[in-house]
Design a protein around this motif. Structure first.
Motif, PDB file in Angstrom:
ATOM      1  N   ARG A   1       0.827  -1.214   0.000  1.00 62.08           N
ATOM      2  CA  ARG A   1       0.000   0.000   0.000  1.00 62.08           C
ATOM      3  C   ARG A   1       0.859   1.261   0.000  1.00 62.08           C
ATOM      4  O   ARG A   1       1.875   1.326   0.685  1.00 62.08           O
ATOM      5  CB  ARG A   1      -0.880   0.045   1.252  1.00 62.08           C
ATOM      6  CG  ARG A   1      -2.259  -0.510   1.090  1.00 62.08           C
ATOM      7  CD  ARG A   1      -3.122  -0.167   2.291  1.00 62.08           C
ATOM      8  NE  ARG A   1      -2.487  -0.410   3.552  1.00 62.08           N
ATOM      9  CZ  ARG A   1      -2.526   0.400   4.608  1.00 62.08           C
ATOM     10  NH1 ARG A   1      -3.204   1.529   4.546  1.00 62.08           N
ATOM     11  NH2 ARG A   1      -1.906   0.107   5.735  1.00 62.08           N
ATOM     12  N   PRO A   2       0.447   2.302  -0.740  1.00 65.26           N
ATOM     13  CA  PRO A   2       1.143   3.590  -0.655  1.00 65.26           C
ATOM     14  C   PRO A   2       1.120   4.126   0.772  1.00 65.26           C
ATOM     15  O   PRO A   2       0.112   4.003   1.472  1.00 65.26           O
ATOM     16  CB  PRO A   2       0.328   4.493  -1.596  1.00 65.26           C
ATOM     17  CG  PRO A   2      -0.292   3.547  -2.578  1.00 65.26           C
ATOM     18  CD  PRO A   2      -0.611   2.311  -1.772  1.00 65.26           C
ATOM     19  N   LYS A   3       2.233   4.731   1.178  1.00 64.35           N
ATOM     20  CA  LYS A   3       2.338   5.299   2.517  1.00 64.35           C
ATOM     21  C   LYS A   3       2.580   6.805   2.398  1.00 64.35           C
ATOM     22  O   LYS A   3       3.721   7.265   2.351  1.00 64.35           O
ATOM     23  CB  LYS A   3       3.477   4.641   3.303  1.00 64.35           C
ATOM     24  CG  LYS A   3       3.555   5.103   4.759  1.00 64.35           C
ATOM     25  CD  LYS A   3       4.685   4.417   5.502  1.00 64.35           C
ATOM     26  CE  LYS A   3       4.729   4.862   6.957  1.00 64.35           C
ATOM     27  NZ  LYS A   3       5.849   4.220   7.700  1.00 64.35           N
TER      28      LYS A   3
ATOM     29  N   LEU B   1      -9.175   3.313  -3.841  1.00 66.35           N
ATOM     30  CA  LEU B   1      -8.087   2.340  -3.916  1.00 66.35           C
ATOM     31  C   LEU B   1      -7.356   2.285  -2.580  1.00 66.35           C
ATOM     32  O   LEU B   1      -7.309   3.278  -1.850  1.00 66.35           O
ATOM     33  CB  LEU B   1      -7.093   2.732  -5.016  1.00 66.35           C
ATOM     34  CG  LEU B   1      -7.613   2.804  -6.451  1.00 66.35           C
ATOM     35  CD1 LEU B   1      -6.443   3.051  -7.413  1.00 66.35           C
ATOM     36  CD2 LEU B   1      -8.360   1.548  -6.837  1.00 66.35           C
ATOM     37  N   PRO B   2      -6.786   1.130  -2.255  1.00 68.02           N
ATOM     38  CA  PRO B   2      -6.006   1.044  -1.015  1.00 68.02           C
ATOM     39  C   PRO B   2      -4.865   2.049  -1.033  1.00 68.02           C
ATOM     40  O   PRO B   2      -4.179   2.211  -2.049  1.00 68.02           O
ATOM     41  CB  PRO B   2      -5.496  -0.404  -1.020  1.00 68.02           C
ATOM     42  CG  PRO B   2      -5.649  -0.882  -2.433  1.00 68.02           C
ATOM     43  CD  PRO B   2      -6.803  -0.141  -3.000  1.00 68.02           C
ATOM     44  N   GLY B   3      -4.685   2.743   0.079  1.00 68.68           N
ATOM     45  CA  GLY B   3      -3.649   3.766   0.171  1.00 68.68           C
ATOM     46  C   GLY B   3      -4.127   5.155  -0.171  1.00 68.68           C
ATOM     47  O   GLY B   3      -3.392   6.132   0.050  1.00 68.68           O
TER      48      GLY B   3
ATOM     49  N   ASP C   1      -4.410   4.432   9.720  1.00 67.82           N
ATOM     50  CA  ASP C   1      -5.280   3.851   8.698  1.00 67.82           C
ATOM     51  C   ASP C   1      -6.734   4.241   8.914  1.00 67.82           C
ATOM     52  O   ASP C   1      -7.148   4.563  10.033  1.00 67.82           O
ATOM     53  CB  ASP C   1      -5.190   2.320   8.716  1.00 67.82           C
ATOM     54  CG  ASP C   1      -3.905   1.789   8.101  1.00 67.82           C
ATOM     55  OD1 ASP C   1      -3.223   2.556   7.394  1.00 67.82           O
ATOM     56  OD2 ASP C   1      -3.582   0.606   8.328  1.00 67.82           O
ATOM     57  N   VAL C   2      -7.503   4.185   7.832  1.00 66.75           N
ATOM     58  CA  VAL C   2      -8.959   4.306   7.887  1.00 66.75           C
ATOM     59  C   VAL C   2      -9.539   3.048   7.248  1.00 66.75           C
ATOM     60  O   VAL C   2      -9.241   2.755   6.082  1.00 66.75           O
ATOM     61  CB  VAL C   2      -9.465   5.550   7.128  1.00 66.75           C
ATOM     62  CG1 VAL C   2     -10.994   5.567   7.094  1.00 66.75           C
ATOM     63  CG2 VAL C   2      -8.951   6.822   7.776  1.00 66.75           C
TER      64      VAL C   2
ATOM     65  N   GLY D   1      -6.803   9.829   7.024  1.00 67.37           N
ATOM     66  CA  GLY D   1      -5.949   8.647   7.148  1.00 67.37           C
ATOM     67  C   GLY D   1      -5.837   7.906   5.828  1.00 67.37           C
ATOM     68  O   GLY D   1      -6.447   8.271   4.827  1.00 67.37           O
ATOM     69  N   ARG D   2      -5.033   6.841   5.848  1.00 70.38           N
ATOM     70  CA  ARG D   2      -4.775   6.042   4.648  1.00 70.38           C
ATOM     71  C   ARG D   2      -5.768   4.890   4.577  1.00 70.38           C
ATOM     72  O   ARG D   2      -5.942   4.141   5.547  1.00 70.38           O
ATOM     73  CB  ARG D   2      -3.350   5.495   4.678  1.00 70.38           C
ATOM     74  CG  ARG D   2      -2.260   6.544   4.962  1.00 70.38           C
ATOM     75  CD  ARG D   2      -0.900   5.890   5.112  1.00 70.38           C
ATOM     76  NE  ARG D   2       0.117   6.828   5.563  1.00 70.38           N
ATOM     77  CZ  ARG D   2       0.442   7.018   6.845  1.00 70.38           C
ATOM     78  NH1 ARG D   2      -0.192   6.332   7.806  1.00 70.38           N
ATOM     79  NH2 ARG D   2       1.387   7.881   7.172  1.00 70.38           N
ATOM     80  N   ALA D   3      -6.351   4.682   3.417  1.00 69.71           N
ATOM     81  CA  ALA D   3      -7.418   3.695   3.273  1.00 69.71           C
ATOM     82  C   ALA D   3      -6.903   2.263   3.273  1.00 69.71           C
ATOM     83  O   ALA D   3      -5.962   1.916   2.557  1.00 69.71           O
ATOM     84  CB  ALA D   3      -8.187   3.949   1.980  1.00 69.71           C
TER      85      ALA D   3
END
Length: 271
Positions: free
Chosen positions: A26-28, A200-202, A118-119, A73-75
């Motif tokens: 996942r993108p950070k 999309l994730p991230g 994260d979310v 947050g990051r998905a």
């Protein structure tokens, strides 16, 4: 089949991101960028994304456990489908291969993957009755793991208990006393749908009183910088309007006249 994609699959899915990634691929997006985005409004983010060709990044019509609190947050995405016995058996078998216990509810599989910042983003096709992805127990786990919250395109239960969690804000469609039933987890960190938006994730999730903006990670810093510029210009514009220095027509335009821009730059330097 897999419940969660391999890292190389996530890297391919989010190829537009060239920065740091989590071990799962996942993108950070940087923590500093997330902190900056916490000051952005829905409209500021929408304007930047639209200019970059992303026209379907907003989903509205939510309730919140903490109305007015911004969520950033990051998905980590997840999708549920209506239950089908043979498909569910395949999911259970795939989950076992990936370390998920058969006795655990599939909604808990998602929570075990969450990290700080994260979310959890769940697409459960708007189901509320028997579509309550979390109650206060799983909500407490989300709060402890992420310190941020979740977005659930469906239901929750135990609203009173969830509202008492100080370190998590949950966006949801409605609440119901039923427990989750008659659904199967289609996967974790897949592309999912929230209203008209594809997540999309991230992606960076920006939740405000207006709704949810899903910000592609490669544009997160651009949105953060532009939103700060817009915020400062809004302060200046409203100040000059209150002083009757300029008319509303002069301020409420896409690009200010040179003399107003010069005034702004002078004000900004002195400020």
């Amino acid at each position: 089949m897999r419940i969660a994609p391999l890292p190389e699959d996530l890297i391919e899915l989010t190829a537009a991101w060239t920065g740091e990634r989590f071990p799962d691929g996942r993108p950070k997006v940087a923590d500093q960028t997330l902190r900056q985005l916490a000051n952005a409004t829905t409209e500021q983010a929408w304007d930047v994304l639209r200019k970059h060709g992303f026209h379907r990044q907003f989903a509205g019509g939510w309730r919140q456990t903490h109305p007015g609190r911004v969520l950033v947050g990051r998905a980590v995405t997840a999708q549920f489908l209506p239950h089908r016995p043979d498909y569910d058996a395949a999911v259970v078998a795939a989950g076992a291969r990936e370390g998920h216990l058969e006795g655990d509810r599939q909604n808990s599989w998602i929570i075990e993957t969450l990290r700080t910042g994260d979310v959890m983003v769940c697409d459960i096709f708007g189901k509320v009755k028997d579509g309550t992805v979390i109650g206060d127990n799983l909500g407490s786990a989300i709060a402890a793991r992420t310190g941020v919250g979740a977005v659930i395109d469906g239901g929750i239960r135990d609203l009173q208990g969830l509202s008492e969690l100080d370190n998590a804000n949950i966006f949801f469609r409605d609440n119901d006393p039923t427990a989750i039933a008659d659904v199967t987890l289609a996967g974790i960190n897949l592309p999912v749908r929230l209203g008209e938006a594809t997540v999309l994730p991230g992606d960076v999730i920006l939740g405000t009183p207006s709704g949810i903006m899903t910000i592609p990670p490669q544009l997160a810093e651009t949105v953060a910088v532009a939103a700060e510029d817009i915020r400062i210009r809004d302060i200046f514009g409203k100040l000059r309007l209150s002083q009757r220095t300029y008319t509303s027509a002069q301020i409420d335009v896409g690009v200010w006249a040179p003399e107003i821009e010069a005034d702004f730059q002078d004000w900004l330097t002195k400020r």
